[in-house]
Design an enzyme around this catalytic site. Structure first.
Site, PDB file in Angstrom:
ATOM      1  N   ASP A 187     -31.996  26.830   9.201  1.00  0.00           N
ATOM      2  CA  ASP A 187     -30.925  27.778   8.918  1.00  0.00           C
ATOM      3  C   ASP A 187     -31.364  28.835   7.903  1.00  0.00           C
ATOM      4  OD1 ASP A 187     -27.893  28.237   9.060  1.00  0.00           O
ATOM      5  OD2 ASP A 187     -28.219  28.077   6.908  1.00  0.00           O
ATOM      6  N   GLU A 249     -34.102  30.413  12.184  1.00  0.00           N
ATOM      7  CA  GLU A 249     -33.119  31.488  12.185  1.00  0.00           C
ATOM      8  C   GLU A 249     -33.585  32.511  11.152  1.00  0.00           C
ATOM      9  OE1 GLU A 249     -28.403  32.495  11.495  1.00  0.00           O
ATOM     10  OE2 GLU A 249     -29.444  31.164  10.130  1.00  0.00           O
TER      11      GLU A 249
HETATM   12  C1  GLC Z   1     -26.506  30.543   9.308  1.00  0.00           C
HETATM   13  C2  GLC Z   1     -25.498  29.758  10.110  1.00  0.00           C
HETATM   14  C3  GLC Z   1     -24.126  30.181   9.692  1.00  0.00           C
HETATM   15  C4  GLC Z   1     -23.958  29.907   8.211  1.00  0.00           C
HETATM   16  C5  GLC Z   1     -25.069  30.564   7.397  1.00  0.00           C
HETATM   17  C6  GLC Z   1     -25.118  30.020   5.996  1.00  0.00           C
HETATM   18  O1  GLC Z   1     -26.475  31.890   9.579  1.00  0.00           O
HETATM   19  O2  GLC Z   1     -25.734  29.933  11.481  1.00  0.00           O
HETATM   20  O3  GLC Z   1     -23.124  29.530  10.425  1.00  0.00           O
HETATM   21  O4  GLC Z   1     -22.728  30.397   7.776  1.00  0.00           O
HETATM   22  O5  GLC Z   1     -26.329  30.310   7.948  1.00  0.00           O
HETATM   23  O6  GLC Z   1     -25.580  28.699   6.002  1.00  0.00           O
END
Ligand code: GLC
Length: 479
Positions: A187, A249
């Site tokens: 994440d 991500e």
């Molecule tokens: C990522 C997740 C999202 C979350 C953010 C903070 O972007 O996909 O849902 O709010 O991280 O952890």
């Protein structure tokens, strides 16, 4: 070839997939019950959005214990059962790992304050803003000091320059690998490391190609994230993960991905997710990402408008063909296979950043709760009578059946890819022995296809070299 190279990964949002105990919230037992849907669809793996205990300020992305299961979702025993049931069916399991921040209620925040990032002055030391808006610094009432939070104030950022943080996280990774998981979605990892001198972010000079909230868009966020040092820190996660799949991500343009791929296996191709449904823009998003050869193609997830809402129902079949015939791994967000659109969300909203509409329950059958729960769903179902798995399984012409055919067909596409430039309204590319052509417009378009298609989004979409509106084909290259 690693298992994930051409894999289709299905994203499960656990609270909204299947409830097994009637409390209206999806759970691990429910996922186990529904695994055969994934087998039928033909996917290789699933990614579970966070399953850990959480005060739910960010719906699980604020973790208060990394080595346990949220009691509302089940127990570690339920998790072990889920992994065993998945593996028995040949499905791999990915967890969501949230290394950038914990919940403010994680015991670490009080027991190890030095694992977090604090302002050296009495107030915010710089102009950094939170991804959800407002300053990225808040005052901790207990100590009177100011801490950094790249997201909600309830999510203090960990200090990845502290070796104890690295060690703790390596322990977390090993804990889950020992329980049989096959990899992790990491994440927000472009926020993993921040500038050690806490310098101000400079004002933005040009437009960032991905959507940002107003505050964040004003800055070139070169000090508050996306630091070159992040790669070394990620290397520590890699060291603990061995050859488990790590998909990142990285909320950055494609041009930033190469260095993350030094340690990660895949990064999400966000420019595709946000591309308008227009040929030129889609080609611009696909070309450079395909060159990296290790992106995870993705067109929606739990954070952004659902695919049906973004591209429109009329384009869903073509979008499915595009997503599933690009080279490499592809991620499907639960519900996209039946064409679920954004829902109304909740009043008052659960998520302050407005993401409830993308998180409504899965619709398995036509009953009012869509077969999701025997109780009252935490978010209502949207349109189970008009759209559900059961009905679409019975209908050979359904979107769901098309997803299944595309997942089956992609195995025959082989390795190799060349984008074909110069067609108006058409996204077309060659795979070793096939040509894929997708009409992204509402009018018919001349298509670079001369042979009889092997798979089409609609019945007989080709006539005398013209491809029907919103249609796509996969056809042999010559013939
Ligand atoms: C990522 C997740 C999202 C979350 C953010 C903070 O972007 O996909 O849902 O709010 O991280 O952890």
């Amino acid at each position: 070839m690693p298992w994930w190279e051409q894999a289709v990964v299905y994203q499960i949002y656990p609270r909204s997939f299947q409830d097994s105990d009637g409390d209206g919230v999806g759970d691990l037992g429910g996922i186990t019950q529904r695994l055969d849907h994934l087998v039928w669809l033909g996917v290789d793996a699933f990614w579970l959005s966070p399953i850990y205990p959480s005060p739910l300020a960010d719906f699980g992305y604020d973790v208060s214990d990394y080595t346990a299961v949220d009691p509302q979702l089940g127990s570690l025993e339920d998790f072990d059962e889920l992994v065993a049931a998945a593996h028995e069916r040949g499905l791999r399991v990915l967890l969501d790992l949230i290394p950038c921040h914990t919940s403010i209620e994680h015991p670490w925040f009080r027991e190890h304050p030095d694992w977090y990032i604090w302002s050296p002055v009495d107030g915010p030391p710089n102009n950094w803003v939170s991804a959800f808006g407002g300053p990225a610094w808040s005052r901790d009432e207990q100590s009177g000091r100011w801490y950094l939070h790249s997201f909600y104030p309830e999510q203090p950022d960990l200090d990845w320059r502290n070796p104890e943080v690295i060690e703790a996280f390596q322990g977390v990774v090993r804990f889950w690998l020992d329980r049989g998981v096959d990899g992790f979605r990491l994440d927000a990892i472009d926020k993993l490391i921040k500038d050690d001198q806490l310098r101000d972010d400079p004002p933005a000079t040009d437009t960032f190609p991905l959507p940002l909230r107003e505050d964040a868009a004003q800055f070139q966020r070169v000090y508050s994230g996306n630091r070159p040092e992040a790669i070394e820190a990620l290397g520590k996660i890699r060291a603990a993960a061995g050859d488990a799949l790590l998909v990142g991500e990285v909320f950055q343009p494609t041009s930033e991905y190469a260095r993350y791929l030094e340690v990660l296996d895949l990064v999400f191709a966000f420019e595709l997710l946000f591309s308008p449904w227009k040929a030129k823009q889609l080609r611009a998003a696909i070309g450079p990402a395909a060159e990296l050869r290790r992106v995870a193609w993705v067109m929606s997830n739990h954070d952004f408008d659902r695919l049906a809402t973004r591209v429109g129902h009329e384009n869903l079949r073509a979008a499915a063909m595009l997503l599933l015939s690009l080279p490499g791994a592809a991620f499907i967000y639960q519900g996209d296979e039946i064409g679920l659109a954004n829902g109304p969300g909740a009043q008052p909203p659960y998520d302050r950043a407005g993401r409830d509409p993308m998180r409504h329950p899965m619709q398995w059958d036509a009953s009012p709760t869509g077969g999701f729960t025997a109780g009252e769903p935490w978010l209502p179902t949207i349109d189970p009578a008009g759209r559900n798995v059961e009905a679409q399984r019975d209908d050979p012409g359904s979107l769901l059946q098309l997803y299944r055919l595309l997942i089956e067909a992609r195995r025959l596409l082989g390795d190799g890819f060349r984008l074909l430039e110069g067609f108006d309204g058409i996204v077309a590319f060659e795979r070793p022995e096939h040509v894929v052509a997708i009409n992204v417009t509402a009018g018919r378009q001349p298509a670079p296809v001369t042979s009889q298609p092997e798979l089409t989004t609609h019945p007989d979409p080709l006539a005398e070299g013209w491809l029907a509106p919103h249609a796509g084909v996969i056809a042999p290259k010559s013939g």
